[in-house]
Scaffold this motif. Structure first.
Motif, PDB file in Angstrom:
ATOM      1  N   PHE B  81       0.828  -1.204   0.000  1.00 14.52           N
ATOM      2  CA  PHE B  81       0.000   0.000   0.000  1.00 14.52           C
ATOM      3  C   PHE B  81       0.865   1.258   0.000  1.00 14.52           C
ATOM      4  O   PHE B  81       1.950   1.275   0.569  1.00 14.52           O
ATOM      5  CB  PHE B  81      -0.890   0.034   1.255  1.00 14.52           C
ATOM      6  N   GLY B  82       0.318   2.286  -0.645  1.00 13.89           N
ATOM      7  CA  GLY B  82       0.913   3.613  -0.510  1.00 13.89           C
ATOM      8  C   GLY B  82       0.041   4.362   0.481  1.00 13.89           C
ATOM      9  O   GLY B  82      -1.167   4.498   0.266  1.00 13.89           O
ATOM     10  N   LEU B  83       0.633   4.787   1.573  1.00 14.77           N
ATOM     11  CA  LEU B  83      -0.162   5.405   2.638  1.00 14.77           C
ATOM     12  C   LEU B  83       0.098   6.908   2.711  1.00 14.77           C
ATOM     13  O   LEU B  83       1.249   7.336   2.769  1.00 14.77           O
ATOM     14  CB  LEU B  83       0.186   4.777   3.988  1.00 14.77           C
ATOM     15  N   ALA B 149       4.197  11.904  -2.584  1.00 15.74           N
ATOM     16  CA  ALA B 149       5.366  11.391  -3.314  1.00 15.74           C
ATOM     17  C   ALA B 149       5.938  10.175  -2.577  1.00 15.74           C
ATOM     18  O   ALA B 149       6.334   9.185  -3.203  1.00 15.74           O
ATOM     19  CB  ALA B 149       6.421  12.481  -3.426  1.00 15.74           C
ATOM     20  N   ARG B 150       5.987  10.245  -1.262  1.00 12.60           N
ATOM     21  CA  ARG B 150       6.503   9.118  -0.471  1.00 12.60           C
ATOM     22  C   ARG B 150       5.604   7.886  -0.637  1.00 12.60           C
ATOM     23  O   ARG B 150       6.078   6.746  -0.681  1.00 12.60           O
ATOM     24  CB  ARG B 150       6.587   9.510   1.002  1.00 12.60           C
ATOM     25  N   ALA B 151       4.280   8.144  -0.749  1.00 10.57           N
ATOM     26  CA  ALA B 151       3.334   7.025  -0.888  1.00 10.57           C
ATOM     27  C   ALA B 151       3.438   6.343  -2.251  1.00 10.57           C
ATOM     28  O   ALA B 151       3.210   5.139  -2.361  1.00 10.57           O
ATOM     29  CB  ALA B 151       1.910   7.522  -0.643  1.00 10.57           C
ATOM     30  N   ILE B 152       3.780   7.121  -3.290  1.00 10.92           N
ATOM     31  CA  ILE B 152       3.764   6.524  -4.644  1.00 10.92           C
ATOM     32  C   ILE B 152       5.130   6.034  -5.112  1.00 10.92           C
ATOM     33  O   ILE B 152       5.224   5.361  -6.127  1.00 10.92           O
ATOM     34  CB  ILE B 152       3.214   7.549  -5.686  1.00 10.92           C
ATOM     35  N   VAL B 153       6.177   6.375  -4.351  1.00  7.00           N
ATOM     36  CA  VAL B 153       7.530   6.097  -4.847  1.00  7.00           C
ATOM     37  C   VAL B 153       7.795   4.602  -5.049  1.00  7.00           C
ATOM     38  O   VAL B 153       8.583   4.220  -5.905  1.00  7.00           O
ATOM     39  CB  VAL B 153       8.591   6.746  -3.924  1.00  7.00           C
ATOM     40  N   CYS B 154       7.100   3.765  -4.293  1.00  9.17           N
ATOM     41  CA  CYS B 154       7.292   2.313  -4.459  1.00  9.17           C
ATOM     42  C   CYS B 154       6.317   1.724  -5.480  1.00  9.17           C
ATOM     43  O   CYS B 154       6.212   0.493  -5.590  1.00  9.17           O
ATOM     44  CB  CYS B 154       7.150   1.596  -3.116  1.00  9.17           C
ATOM     45  N   ARG B 155       5.610   2.593  -6.175  1.00  4.82           N
ATOM     46  CA  ARG B 155       4.637   2.200  -7.208  1.00  4.82           C
ATOM     47  C   ARG B 155       3.636   1.174  -6.669  1.00  4.82           C
ATOM     48  O   ARG B 155       3.540   0.042  -7.183  1.00  4.82           O
ATOM     49  CB  ARG B 155       5.359   1.627  -8.431  1.00  4.82           C
ATOM     50  N   PRO B 156       2.897   1.544  -5.626  1.00  9.27           N
ATOM     51  CA  PRO B 156       1.935   0.590  -5.057  1.00  9.27           C
ATOM     52  C   PRO B 156       0.712   0.452  -5.970  1.00  9.27           C
ATOM     53  O   PRO B 156       0.405   1.366  -6.746  1.00  9.27           O
ATOM     54  CB  PRO B 156       1.542   1.239  -3.726  1.00  9.27           C
TER      55      PRO B 156
END
Lengths: 292, 220
Positions: B81-83, B149-156
């Motif tokens: 998850f992107g949180l 940006a922190r939530a999407i950086v791992c491409r959830p």
């Protein structure tokens, strides 16, 4: 991760250096005591050859019995060397030293016994006792005087000192564990937001533990190196002072330094204590961050 | 993709946060979880992200029952998850770049790839020029974008967002919402907990909660 731990240590440079000093000085105390005991041991080993056992024979001991005693002494492994002194050889010397002469000798006959003087090659209390027991059983011996007693006592004191050092080391290691553990706990508290966030976004416990364990490793390494360097400087300083004293008084004594392996042992012990303390502290602190 | 089956959540002190919640969310959905304060919206998001465990009921995520998952497996579920948190949860002793890099480090992304991915994420939210700045020097809207940006950086594949526009004026709120719509259009499942749905909202599913009960589901 290790880089993060290094950055954290660098960011709080003063407290990191203080920690190195605390660990270093704490480790120096038992190490220095160990060094002193090692030197005393070496000193006692050097003088053990100068110690002596005197065996006085009965006045009526025959030559055969005396030769038998000599054969027995030759066969004992604890005896480094021995020499026989005939009473007739010593009597004139004694008379001279007491101021007697032929017309005024004061004594009607030679009161001295024949004697063997033994230099043992050990001061081990068990071996010396065994030797004494053996000598006691020999026929023709009137009296045995051991002047190895004080070396035995010194050895006993050194053994006691070794045990005291071991005990002190355990106590100091426990103290270090508490100090390092508390420092790591404080570090974790100051990074609690980062830990909480990391847990929320999927960090494993080992990921969170790692930088703090590395911090513990850095403390241990720094503290161990501090202890080793300061100890080395102390030995150099003392030996230099001794050289100056030697020049003045002509004594021949030098502090025996620890071996490279022993220095390494100090550093490794320091690292081990610090890492174990960190691990315990981290595990205790992690319970607070058990989010789910 | 996500299935709640008669889920209850009770906090210590007998506080019923959620009661008998049943719903399904499919891959690629845009879902608004709405309701007044204290309705249980944040708790619902925490249950989805395995931050909380339900008192009763079953939560199925990607065909796995995450309500009975082993604690050692929980971090790996959370990584999917992107949180975006209501209070952003930014690290104020790290700069923007380092804040974004943290999830990648947690996901053990190769050190060489981190730089490119952090810059791409910052670029996506319009903060590329501010990568060296500390979060404290950013405005409220920029801090929110940094958190995104922190939530999407791992491409959830799923974004969970808690009250994203609560402290923002309308202009910045619209900017932020548009970011989420863009991610949704790229195929990301977006679940947003908010007390009011923006008028500009695209076609979506809504879960309306009140006092821990799921009152209605619309847009199915």
């Amino acid at each position: 991760m290790f880089l993060i731990a290094l950055q954290r240590s660098h960011a709080s440079l003063m407290s990191t250096l203080m920690m190195f000093l605390v660990i270093g000085i704490t480790l120096i105390l038992p190490s220095l005591s160990f060094l002193v005991v090692q030197n005393l041991k070496s000193f006692s080993q050097n003088i053990q050859h100068e110690s002596q056992i005197s065996i006085f024979l009965k006045k009526d001991t025959s030559i055969e019995t005396r030769n038998k005693i000599e054969r027995e002494l030759k066969g004992r492994p604890e005896i480094n060397s021995y020499h026989f002194v005939k009473k007739e050889d010593v009597w004139p010397k004694l008379q001279k030293s007491l101021g007697f002469n032929d017309s005024n000798h004061g004594l009607s006959e030679n009161p001295l016994p024949d004697a063997f003087f033994i230099s043992p090659n050990t001061v081990n209390p068990v071996e010396i006792s065994g030797l004494k027991l053996f000598l006691d059983k020999l026929e023709g011996i009137d009296q045995i005087i051991m002047d190895t007693e004080w070396v035995k006592k010194l050895n006993s004191i050194l053994q006691l000192a070794n045990k005291a050092i071991l005990l002190a080391s355990i106590l100091l290691a426990s103290m270090l564990t508490v100090v390092i553990g508390n420092t790591i706990h404080l570090q974790m508290t100051s990074h609690h937001e980062e830990i909480e966030l990391s847990k929320l976004i999927g960090a494993t416990n080992s990921f969170i533990r790692r930088p703090f364990l590395y911090s513990g490793f850095i403390y241990g390494l720094g503290g161990g190196l501090t202890a080793a360097i300061v100890l080395k400087l102390i030995v150099i300083f003392i030996n230099q002072t001794i050289v100056e004293v030697e020049a003045l008084y002509g004594t021949q004594f030098i502090i025996i330094d620890l071996s490279l392996l022993q220095y390494l042992l100090i550093i490794i012990s320091s690292i081990l204590i610090a890492v174990i303390a960190s691990f315990i502290s981290i595990n205790q602190s992690m319970k607070k961050y058990d989010i789910s | 993709m996500i299935k709640f089956d008669r889920v209850h959540k009770r906090y210590p002190g007998n506080l019923e946060a959620l009661q008998n919640i049943t719903f399904e969310i499919s891959s690629g959905d845009l879902v608004f979880v709405t309701g007044p304060s204290g309705a249980g919206k944040s708790t619902l998001l925490k249950l989805i992200a395995a931050i909380e465990t339900p008192t009763h009921g079953t939560i199925i995520f990607e065909n796995k029952n995450i309500s009975q998952i082993k604690s050692s497996a929980i971090p790996y579920v959370r990584r999917k998850f992107g949180l975006v948190f209501q209070d952003h949860k930014l690290l104020y002793d790290r700069n923007c770049y380092e804040n974004i890099a943290l999830p990648l480090e947690i996901n053990e992304v190769n050190g060489g790839d981190i730089r490119g991915r952090v810059r791409a994420a910052l670029d996506k939210v319009g903060l590329l020029s501010k990568e060296k700045l500390m979060p404290i020097s950013l405005s409220g809207g920029e801090q929110q974008r940094l958190a995104i940006a922190r939530a999407i950086v791992c491409r959830p594949s799923i974004l969970l967002i808690d009250e994203p526009t609560g402290n923002l004026d309308k202009k910045h709120a619209d900017e932020i919402m548009n970011l989420f719509y863009n991610f949704h259009e790229l195929g990301v499942t977006v679940i947003i907990a908010t007390h009011e749905i923006p008028i500009t909202s695209k076609k979506n599913k809504q879960l309306y909660l009140e006092e821990g009960n799921l009152i209605k589901i619309t847009g199915q």
